[in-house]
Scaffold this motif. Structure first.
Motif, PDB file in Angstrom:
ATOM      1  N   SER A 192      53.851  79.932  26.330  1.00 18.63           N
ATOM      2  CA  SER A 192      52.541  79.331  26.552  1.00 18.63           C
ATOM      3  C   SER A 192      51.542  79.727  25.470  1.00 18.63           C
ATOM      4  O   SER A 192      50.494  79.117  25.357  1.00 18.63           O
ATOM      5  CB  SER A 192      52.014  79.640  27.964  1.00 18.63           C
ATOM      6  OG  SER A 192      52.275  80.960  28.296  1.00 18.63           O
ATOM      7  N   GLY A 225      52.374  79.311  22.439  1.00 14.76           N
ATOM      8  CA  GLY A 225      52.589  78.347  21.367  1.00 14.76           C
ATOM      9  C   GLY A 225      53.844  78.532  20.551  1.00 14.76           C
ATOM     10  O   GLY A 225      53.923  78.057  19.427  1.00 14.76           O
ATOM     11  N   HIS A 238      54.991  69.816  29.548  1.00 17.03           N
ATOM     12  CA  HIS A 238      53.540  69.621  29.466  1.00 17.03           C
ATOM     13  C   HIS A 238      52.802  70.553  30.400  1.00 17.03           C
ATOM     14  O   HIS A 238      51.587  70.716  30.326  1.00 17.03           O
ATOM     15  CB  HIS A 238      53.163  68.184  29.829  1.00 17.03           C
ATOM     16  CG  HIS A 238      53.267  67.251  28.680  1.00 17.03           C
ATOM     17  ND1 HIS A 238      52.360  67.228  27.670  1.00 17.03           N
ATOM     18  CD2 HIS A 238      54.181  66.319  28.366  1.00 17.03           C
ATOM     19  CE1 HIS A 238      52.699  66.307  26.788  1.00 17.03           C
ATOM     20  NE2 HIS A 238      53.829  65.742  27.195  1.00 17.03           N
ATOM     21  N   HIS A 260      49.737  72.866  29.878  1.00 12.86           N
ATOM     22  CA  HIS A 260      48.449  72.423  29.346  1.00 12.86           C
ATOM     23  C   HIS A 260      47.448  72.023  30.407  1.00 12.86           C
ATOM     24  O   HIS A 260      46.322  71.696  30.121  1.00 12.86           O
ATOM     25  CB  HIS A 260      48.658  71.279  28.367  1.00 12.86           C
ATOM     26  CG  HIS A 260      49.530  71.688  27.245  1.00 12.86           C
ATOM     27  ND1 HIS A 260      49.151  72.645  26.327  1.00 12.86           N
ATOM     28  CD2 HIS A 260      50.802  71.341  26.916  1.00 12.86           C
ATOM     29  CE1 HIS A 260      50.129  72.850  25.476  1.00 12.86           C
ATOM     30  NE2 HIS A 260      51.144  72.074  25.820  1.00 12.86           N
ATOM     31  N   TYR A 261      47.913  71.980  31.644  1.00  5.60           N
ATOM     32  CA  TYR A 261      46.988  71.568  32.692  1.00  5.60           C
ATOM     33  C   TYR A 261      46.820  72.692  33.669  1.00  5.60           C
ATOM     34  O   TYR A 261      47.788  73.265  34.150  1.00  5.60           O
ATOM     35  CB  TYR A 261      47.512  70.316  33.379  1.00  5.60           C
ATOM     36  CG  TYR A 261      47.677  69.195  32.400  1.00  5.60           C
ATOM     37  CD1 TYR A 261      46.545  68.579  31.861  1.00  5.60           C
ATOM     38  CD2 TYR A 261      48.925  68.814  31.966  1.00  5.60           C
ATOM     39  CE1 TYR A 261      46.698  67.576  30.913  1.00  5.60           C
ATOM     40  CE2 TYR A 261      49.076  67.818  31.026  1.00  5.60           C
ATOM     41  CZ  TYR A 261      47.954  67.196  30.504  1.00  5.60           C
ATOM     42  OH  TYR A 261      48.089  66.218  29.580  1.00  5.60           O
ATOM     43  N   LYS A 262      45.605  73.002  33.964  1.00  7.31           N
ATOM     44  CA  LYS A 262      45.388  74.187  34.776  1.00  7.31           C
ATOM     45  C   LYS A 262      44.704  73.878  36.096  1.00  7.31           C
ATOM     46  O   LYS A 262      44.193  74.767  36.740  1.00  7.31           O
ATOM     47  CB  LYS A 262      44.556  75.231  33.993  1.00  7.31           C
ATOM     48  CG  LYS A 262      45.271  75.760  32.766  1.00  7.31           C
ATOM     49  CD  LYS A 262      46.476  76.637  33.136  1.00  7.31           C
ATOM     50  CE  LYS A 262      47.190  77.112  31.872  1.00  7.31           C
ATOM     51  NZ  LYS A 262      48.571  77.527  32.104  1.00  7.31           N
ATOM     52  N   GLU A 312      45.423  63.627  34.879  1.00  5.85           N
ATOM     53  CA  GLU A 312      46.316  64.580  34.241  1.00  5.85           C
ATOM     54  C   GLU A 312      47.756  64.110  34.297  1.00  5.85           C
ATOM     55  O   GLU A 312      48.485  64.138  33.310  1.00  5.85           O
ATOM     56  CB  GLU A 312      46.225  65.891  35.020  1.00  5.85           C
ATOM     57  CG  GLU A 312      45.886  67.078  34.199  1.00  5.85           C
ATOM     58  CD  GLU A 312      45.837  68.294  35.100  1.00  5.85           C
ATOM     59  OE1 GLU A 312      44.773  68.889  35.171  1.00  5.85           O
ATOM     60  OE2 GLU A 312      46.847  68.618  35.743  1.00  5.85           O
ATOM     61  N   THR A 322      50.169  63.153  31.276  1.00  5.46           N
ATOM     62  CA  THR A 322      51.445  63.831  31.069  1.00  5.46           C
ATOM     63  C   THR A 322      52.541  62.827  30.756  1.00  5.46           C
ATOM     64  O   THR A 322      53.271  62.970  29.773  1.00  5.46           O
ATOM     65  CB  THR A 322      51.842  64.604  32.335  1.00  5.46           C
ATOM     66  OG1 THR A 322      50.867  65.604  32.566  1.00  5.46           O
ATOM     67  CG2 THR A 322      53.201  65.254  32.173  1.00  5.46           C
ATOM     68  N   LYS A 367      52.052  60.925  27.379  1.00  6.02           N
ATOM     69  CA  LYS A 367      52.371  61.736  26.199  1.00  6.02           C
ATOM     70  C   LYS A 367      53.874  61.959  26.098  1.00  6.02           C
ATOM     71  O   LYS A 367      54.433  61.954  25.001  1.00  6.02           O
ATOM     72  CB  LYS A 367      51.658  63.086  26.300  1.00  6.02           C
ATOM     73  CG  LYS A 367      50.158  62.941  26.191  1.00  6.02           C
ATOM     74  CD  LYS A 367      49.592  64.047  25.330  1.00  6.02           C
ATOM     75  CE  LYS A 367      48.170  63.705  24.944  1.00  6.02           C
ATOM     76  NZ  LYS A 367      47.235  64.773  25.315  1.00  6.02           N
ATOM     77  N   LYS A 380      53.359  71.475  22.712  1.00 14.36           N
ATOM     78  CA  LYS A 380      52.364  71.491  21.633  1.00 14.36           C
ATOM     79  C   LYS A 380      52.351  72.849  20.958  1.00 14.36           C
ATOM     80  O   LYS A 380      51.328  73.547  20.919  1.00 14.36           O
ATOM     81  CB  LYS A 380      50.961  71.200  22.194  1.00 14.36           C
ATOM     82  CG  LYS A 380      50.834  69.811  22.741  1.00 14.36           C
ATOM     83  CD  LYS A 380      49.349  69.464  22.850  1.00 14.36           C
ATOM     84  CE  LYS A 380      49.129  68.347  23.828  1.00 14.36           C
ATOM     85  NZ  LYS A 380      48.014  68.616  24.746  1.00 14.36           N
TER      86      LYS A 380
END
Ligand SMILES: Nc1ncnc2c1ncn2[C@@H]1O[C@H](COP(=O)(O)OP(=O)(O)OP(=O)(O)O)[C@@H](O)[C@H]1O
Ligand SMILES: Nc1ncnc2c1ncn2[C@@H]1O[C@H](COP(=O)(O)OP(=O)(O)OP(=O)(O)O)[C@@H](O)[C@H]1O
Ligand SMILES: [Mg+2]
Ligand SMILES: [Mg+2]
Lengths: 309, 316, 239, 262, 385
Positions: D86, D88, D112, D115-117, D133, D137, D140, D178
């Protein structure tokens, strides 16, 4: 009709409770954790309710007040959650059958405790548990909302991020870590949610069965609950719900069949005396013909698709 | 603790433990090949005892469909033991063909075999009950000839008693262990079994017929189970159709403690649990049952692969 | 070398995975003593063809005939006993057994102890890495080491027909060259080889004949040397 | 990290004296190097040299026996795999580790995740932000699948893909994190030469489109030489060469240990 | 042969429409499956003998009774289901059952709420009759039966000082019984040297046995069930224990004999039933049982028989006052309940009656000593009291 409800009221409620117990095993399974701890939490919830309602709460009147019942449910939620987290963190490092066995050990240890402690009434258990309702069918007022809430909860859970994380862990724990998923957190989360559900069903069952003892929630129950999930289908929450209902009802359906008049004598005899033989046989057959469970996500998709057409 | 008392309890532990061990050997064998628990093992264990009971000429009771039935012939115990165990082995094969193979072929969740084997167990146990009732059946006390019922390993004043049947059970488990260990570790069959255990597709690419070995394993497991059931039954009588099922749970503890799928592990695990139970202080005898599970629980947290199991390496 | 006897004949083969048709009307002949290569893009059906020959998947239609025997309905282990060995895609070493045990299991169908022993030594000479690691659990080998093991294990069964699914996968360049020389040696010693390989240049340089698969269908076949020169092949597979 | 402060060093990852033993075997032996931001860094060496082991150490799947890892100036030696991911660092696996029973699309969507919290409760109730969201997801994820040429197979189960496609899916899944660093373990294995060429273009494109650093293990020498800015060579766990492709290519030690003379 | 099969005989009656319209349905809810069925099967046999016996004698003033069996399957859920089916679907006038006290605690409240009289055939735990007005039992609570045996033991060997107690901790019945035994030991000024717990599913008792024997007890008291109790006795003897043994009521069954065989000899058993009880009805019952099963009737069969008998006689009495036909089912059930509690009955258990709560008032209890013939084959209870 009212006759039907008095005969089968108990069974109907049992089926709903069975469905919820199925969900309680299904939840940890969503993250690939084969936990058989549900009967332990079920037993625990039952004892909490039994002890509180027979020894702690004082009330007047004929029926056990619902607010007290609410209190029992609340307390059980908290205790189950705390215990599940404490148990889950060390135990959920185990995998597959090892986890299953560790949780069975937990259930057995609870059972022996219940047999030895005074507060749990040893082998006799706790009896004369007060009734919040006049008839058994009225327990639906508790069971149905609980089932519906759990189902909505799971429906949503499977759609969102968290559900995906759980599935990823189920598929490949190591790779899921490399995808940034905190395995411990999610495993303990799903385990705890399952434990809470089982505890809540325990509370309802203790009242529902009038009595509670160490025979409730044992090893046999562990496997039966697992059968709910696997025969129902372990890939969508609808599976355990259906599985729980069918398998709870099955022995009673066989009983009813044995009672139908006009059957040839040997068959009627066999239906009655061999009820459990047939039960065992059907479980094997069910496993063979529904290796992925009765309800699969593909089946649901097809149904949805048909409807929309 | 007085040495004699200690010795007595130690021997008790070994003797109880060898019952667990002999049950667990066949149990763990199936796990070692298919990686699954066969819950029907307890039922086959029971069935073996009933087979032998009838083969030596025993009559059934009054509470089943076969009430008061008896075979028209009878065998000496040793031969009956062999035949009964073979029959148990055949039943194990039938269970495999019906409750395991179809699932394997249909690519079912391997957990489902827990359920289907449980279904098979329910089926067998209730079939027994339907046929011969829930009564207790007992082997005549002369099946071991004129051996004394117990042997005193101490003095007359300070006796250390061991029941002869238990010594027999202990010896048979030791012998079984030796044979199985040799079979698995030192023969081609053993190597092939291990290959099947790990990956049936790969095994078949090497010219191994996995089905043949799976059937063989179930037969062996059923054979050992049936024999164990008879021996234990001769020690404590066949206490109804649920007789073997009650060992199932503890047997699970035993094989995990020793290391799942590990043959010597089953024996070591059995003996350890037996010993631990026999040394529970009297005042806590109510918690004796919990001992094996507490041990198991701790073991799983400290060393999940069990005492003798090898850690599963995972290379990425 | 008599290359007129067909060792393996695949006739009119169709294979499905559920609804997906992976192979359609495939006809392949492998003559005794040949090296035949099968090339094609990802997902063309090369591995599926090898799986069908080893009987790991049932064909929907068609026939597989080996030495005149119809093996279309045989079991995988029977096929091995008849002399067809495969080094499969994904290696499939027995992770929990040692390198040595893996190799010995490769010779499961054989009973000539002495022959097995000398073949074992041969493998260790070809792959010194394996000799070094003979007591290591196969699951802990590096990717390339596992690949060597998979090939050596297949050879251990002393096959008449050896199926190799991307033997060069994950191997260092030096080892790749070695593997291909081993393949030639084996072939010279009488083993017929059916080779699936992404490194098409090398494969076609090694093989006698080649087949080109595209989306489950045969699109081209011929002598390897001719395929090497074929424009279509050059463009699609030789880069 | 505070991105507003000017960074003079563009070092993104520092491997400091890392050693890993398995029993008596030293799989990685005191290896040190640094990787600069946005470079394509090759890691080559004979089979069993310790390349994959080093990847495992960097991504937190194996703890090093000794040594340290510095990522963007901070030590990540003690971090767990999911924490490293997480932060990167994403990877692909040499022995494919896809979520085999999930669809191709889901495999990517899962990544993904980080990236969403939005918290559990909010998303349970399906409040509009979570709906968005979720949509994002999947959009993308589909973009990434198109990029890797897998969009037609999005509904298939990952385990049913052909080998080469599975490799591509591994890359798509890793990209969905990402990442700032992408570790590719033999991404071109199982592809034919023209596919390999295409992949090498794709990696270059990804690097610039996604602004990331790539560390790459690969045995296909032309690909490595053509693609990498710098190359490190491992042999028996030791770093025997490090530098630009031309230099490494002609290093006698490398030729001896790895390339052989053609 | 088929006719000996208890289950077949019922279905004969159950499925022949001729009797259905006439006969008075009485429910039998005992454990016919699961590991409780060892006891349940004995109850089935006893009840069936009663059905045949009373129907031959003319039933309820000429109307036959019909027993309807519903399996309780050894768990609480199953018992409640069995009760529900009997009450609403089979429309029984009353129920004999269930087998275990734990299940009675679950299912009896259901019958109580529905106003259906229940006679517990083997529920000996404290608190059963107190569940409600409609709940009574024909099984004497353990507290009454147990002390007799200790007295008898002291008569045989007045020098007894040290007592070891064993009990099955997972069995409600044994748990209650042991408390009574332990209290009796105190009352008699004996020394309780150890209490050893086991499970009814246990088979191996060497550890417990040697633990106790190390303390050199003169008397060992066991509360358990047939298989475990039998094994415990056997293993005690094989390991060399020579003193007296008292078995609780759970061991009061010939099912135990095959387990300990010769080694059962001399064991004292507290009983609520004796096959040798000298009254008409017991003779008839014993004879019928012997003819069918070639062994002495066990207590569980006798109690099930008595349960059915109480229903038949109370129905007969009621019918004489108000013809049953004229009553609605609900009225019938409630009147029947009053009638049951009011009557006295001469049963195989001797003369019994009920107190207003439904507790049994039994006149005679027994202590038997097991006597094994030297050939080890024939075993019987010798009644001391
Ligand atoms: N188990 C399976 N279930 C469904 N489809 C499958 C399965 N295995 C392979 N396929 C499909 O069959 C087709 C052929 O696959 P195959 O593995 O034979 O390709 P290949 O030529 O070996 O490719 P690669 O070079 O990538 O290994 C592919 O489209 C693949 O998606
Ligand atoms: N868990 C383990 N136990 C023992 N040895 C191991 C373990 N993991 C790796 N090794 C050994 O460490 C060495 C390095 O392995 P690694 O997988 O890193 O090699 P690699 O450089 O990636 O090789 P390849 O190019 O073949 O994939 C190998 O010799 C391997 O056998
Ligand atoms: Mg392939
Ligand atoms: Mg590698």
């Amino acid at each position: 009709m009212s006759n039907f409800f008095t005969t089968y009221g108990f069974l109907i409620v049992s089926m709903i409770l069975g469905a919820i117990l199925g969900l309680s095993v299904y939840l940890p399974l969503m993250s690939g954790q084969l936990s058989l701890a549900s009967p332990g939490f079920y037993a625990l919830g039952g004892y909490i309710a039994a002890i509180l309602s027979t020894q702690v709460f004082k009330y007047t009147g004929d029926l056990f007040p619902l607010p007290f019942l609410g209190l029992e449910l609340l307390l059980t939620t908290v205790i189950s959650a705390v215990l599940a987290i404490l148990l889950g963190i060390p135990v959920l490092r185990l995998r597959g059958i090892y986890l299953a066995i560790a949780t069975i050990a937990f259930v057995e240890i609870l059972r022996i405790l219940a047999l030895n402690l005074d507060i749990t009434g040893a082998a006799v258990g706790i009896f004369a548990i007060p009734q919040p309702f006049h008839s058994q069918i009225e327990y639906l007022w508790l069971a149905i909302p609980l089932l519906i809430l759990s189902m909505i909860f799971l429906y949503r859970l499977e759609q969102i991020r968290v559900g995906r994380a759980l599935r990823a862990i189920r598929e490949d724990e190591l790779a899921s870590g490399a995808m940034g998923i905190d395995q411990t957190y999610y495993k303990v989360l799903s385990f705890t949610l399952g434990a809470i559900l089982a505890g809540l069903v325990g509370v309802i069952s203790a009242h529902f069965l009038n009595t509670w003892n160490a025979r409730q929630g044992t090893f046999d129950a562990s496997i039966i609950f697992l059968a709910f999930v696997l025969i129902g289908g372990s890939k969508t929450f609808v599976g355990p719900v259906i599985g729980g209902m069918i398998l709870t009802a099955l022995p009673e359906v066989l009983r009813a069949m044995a009672g139908t008049s006009g059957l040839p004598l040997p068959l009627a005899n066999f239906l009655r005396d061999g009820r459990l033989i047939i039960f065992g046989f059907l479980i094997v057959i069910g496993s063979i013909f529904y290796p992925q469970g009765i309800i699969t996500p593909e089946l649901l998709k097809r149904i949805r698709w048909k409807k929309s057409v | 603790m007085d040495f004699n008392i200690f010795l007595q309890q130690f021997l008790n532990g070994l003797s109880v433990g060898s019952v667990y061990a002999i049950f667990a050997l066949g149990y763990t064998l199936v796990f070692s090949i298919l990686g699954i628990i066969n819950f029907a093992h307890g039922a086959i264990f029971t069935l073996g005892a009933y087979f032998v009971y009838f083969l030596i000429g025993g009559a059934s009771g009054f509470n089943g469909w076969l009430s008061n039935a008896q075979l028209p012939f009878s065998f000496p115990f040793a031969i009956a033991l062999l035949l009964g165990s073979v029959l148990a082995g055949l039943v194990a094969i039938i269970v495999e063909r019906l409750a395991f193979k179809p699932l394997r072929e249909r690519g079912a969740d391997s957990l489902l075999t827990l359920v289907s084997s449980l279904g098979a167990a329910v089926f067998i146990v209730n079939l027994i009950q339907l046929l011969v009732g829930a009564e207790i059946y007992t082997f005549p006390d002369n099946i071991y000839g004129n051996l004394p019922v117990a042997i005193n390993l101490g003095t007359v004043e300070k006796p250390v008693m061991v029941r002869t049947v238990q010594i027999i059970i202990f010896l048979v488990s030791a012998l079984t262990l030796a044979v199985l260990t040799y079979l698995i570790n030192s023969t081609k069959i053993g190597k092939a079994l291990q290959a099947v255990a790990e990956d049936t597709t790969t095994a078949s690419l090497l010219g191994i017929n996995p089905e043949k070995y799976i059937v063989f394993t179930f037969f062996l497991s059923g054979f050992l189970g049936g024999m164990a059931g008879t021996l234990v039954g001769s020690s404590v009588s066949i206490a109804g159709p649920y007789f073997g099922i009650t060992f199932g749970l503890k047997g699970l503890g035993v094989i995990v403690l020793g290391g799942l799928g590990n043959i010597p592990g089953a024996v070591i695990g059995g003996l350890i649990i037996g010993l631990a139970e026999s040394f529970v202080p009297t005042d806590y005898s109510g918690y004796r049952e919990a001992i094996s599970f507490a041990l198991l629980f701790i073991m799983l947290l400290v060393r999940p692969q069990g005492l003798l199991g090898r850690k599963r390496i995972q290379k990425v | 070398m008599d290359i007129k006897t067909p060792l393996l004949e695949i006739k009119n083969l169709y294979v499905n995975y559920g609804a997906i048709q992976a192979l359609e009307d495939i006809d392949i002949v492998v003559y005794e003593g040949e090296i035949v290569t099968l090339i094609g893009a990802n997902g063309a059906g090369k591995s599926t063809t090898l799986r069908a020959i080893s009987r790991l998947i049932p064909p929907r239609r068609g026939q597989i005939v080996y030495q005149g025997i119809n093996i279309t309905r045989s079991r995988p282990d029977q096929v091995v006993r008849l002399g067809i060995a495969q080094s499969p895609e994904g290696r499939r070493v027995l992770a929990r057994q040692t390198v040595l045990d893996n190799l010995k299991l490769g010779a499961y169908t054989r009973s000539d102890k002495l022959g097995i022993k000398s073949d074992l030594e041969k493998q260790f000479i070809i792959f010194p890495r394996l000799a070094e690691r003979r007591h290591q659990l196969a699951g802990t080998l590096s990717g390339g080491e596992q690949q060597m093991l998979a090939i050596a294990r297949a050879v251990m069964s002393k096959p008449k027909l050896l199926l190799l699914d991307e033997p060069s996968l994950g191997l260092a360049p030096q080892i790749v060259r070695e593997i291909f020389s081993v393949i030639r040696q084996l072939n010279e010693s009488g083993v017929t080889i059916l080779l699936v390989e992404q490194n098409a240049t090398l494969a076609l340089q090694t093989a006698t004949r080649g087949y080109v698969l595209e989306a489950g269908k045969l699109v081209l076949s011929g002598l390897a040397s001719e395929l090497l020169k074929d424009e279509r092949v050059k463009q699609a597979y030789l880069g | 990290m505070d991105s507003s402060t000017p960074k003079e060093l563009s070092t993104i990852l520092e491997v400091k004296n890392v050693t890993r033993r398995f029993g008596g075997l030293v799989a990685v032996n005191a290896v040190s190097f640094t990787v600069e931001e946005q470079e394509i860094f090759g890691l080559i060496g004979p089979n069993g040299a310790g390349k994959t082991t080093l990847f495992n150490i960097i991504t937190g799947l194996l703890p090093p026996s000794q040594g340290e890892l510095i990522y963007q100036g901070e030590s990540i030696t003690k971090c767990k795999a999911y924490q490293i991911a997480s932060q990167g660092i994403a990877r692909t696996f040499q022995n494919l580790r896809l979520f085999g029973n999930l669809s191709v699309l889901e495999n990517v969507a899962i990544a993904h995740h980080i990236h969403y919290k939005t918290n559990l409760l909010k998303s349970l109730f399906g409040l509009p932000p979570t709906r968005l969201e979720e949509e994002e997801t999947y959009n993308k994820s589909k973009e990434l699948l198109s990029l890797m040429g897998l969009i037609d197979k999005q509904e298939q189960l990952a385990r049913n893909l052909a080998y080469g496609d599975q490799r591509r899916l591994e890359i798509a899944r890793a990209l969905a994190l990402k990442p700032k660093i992408l570790l590719l373990d033999e991404p071109a294995a199982g592809m034919n030469p023209s596919e390999k060429l295409a992949l090498s273009d794709l990696i270059r494109q990804i690097r610039s489109d996604f602004n990331l650093t790539v560390i790459l293990i690969e045995h296909h020498v032309p690909l490595v030489m053509g693609l990498c800015d710098r190359i490190a060579v491992l042999d028996f766990g030791q770093l025997i060469a490090l530098g630009q492709p031309e230099i490494v290519k002609n290093d006698p030690a490398v030729i001896e240990a790895y390339l052989g003379d053609e | 042969s088929q006719t000996n099969t208890p289950t077949t005989t019922t279905s004969n009656t159950q499925n022949s429409p001729a009797s259905t319209s006439e006969a008075i349905p009485i429910g039998i809810a005992v454990a016919q499956t699961s590991n409780v069925s060892l006891l349940g099967q004995e109850q089935v046999v006893g009840a069936k003998i009663a059905e045949q016996f009373f129907n031959q004698k003319g039933g309820v003033n000429g109307k036959p009774i019909k027993l309807i069996f519903q399996d309780t399957a050894g768990d609480e859920q199953g018992t409640i289901n069995a009760f529900n089916t009997l009450i609403t679907q089979n429309q029984v006038v009353g129920i004999v059952g269930p087998t275990l006290s734990q299940q009675a605690f679950a299912a009896d409240p259901i019958a109580e709420r529905a106003g259906v009289p229940v006679l517990g055939p083997s529920n000996t735990a404290k608190g059963i009759p107190q569940i409600g007005n409609y709940i009574a039992r024909v099984s004497a609570p353990v507290a009454v039966v147990a002390p007799n045996a200790v007295e008898e033991a002291l008569k045989i060997n007045p020098k007894i000082k040290k007592v070891a107690v064993f009990f099955a901790q997972n069995d409600a019945f044994s748990k209650s019984e042991t408390e009574t035994f332990q209290k009796t030991i105190k009352d008699q000024n004996l020394e309780l040297v150890t209490v050893q717990k086991f499970q009814t599913t246990d088979t191996d008792f060497q550890t417990q046995a040697t633990n106790a024997m190390n303390l050199a007890p003169d008397l060992i008291i066991i509360s358990g069930l047939a298989a475990d109790g039998g094994n415990l006795i056997k293993q005690l003897r094989e390991l060399g224990y020579k003193g007296l043994i008292i078995g609780g009521n759970g061991l009061n069954t010939s099912n135990m004999f095959p387990v300990c065989q010769k080694l059962c000899d001399g064991v004292l058993i507290a009983q609520a039933y004796s096959p040798e009880l000298d009254n008409e009805i017991n003779k008839a019952f014993r004879q019928a049982y012997l003819a069918q099963n070639k062994k002495e009737p066990p207590q569980f069969s006798a109690q099930a028989f008595s349960g059915v008998q109480v229903f038949v006689e109370a129905l007969t009495a009621l019918d004489k006052k108000t013809p049953i036909k004229s009553l609605s089912l609900a009225d019938l059930r409630s009147k029947l309940n009053q009638e049951i509690l009011a009557g006295t009955y001469e049963t195989p258990l001797g003369k019994i009656a009920f107190d207003p709560e439904g507790e049994i008032k039994q006149e005679q209890f027994f202590v038997a000593q097991i006597k094994v013939e030297p050939d080890g084959k024939n075993t019987k209870f010798n009644f001391l009291k």
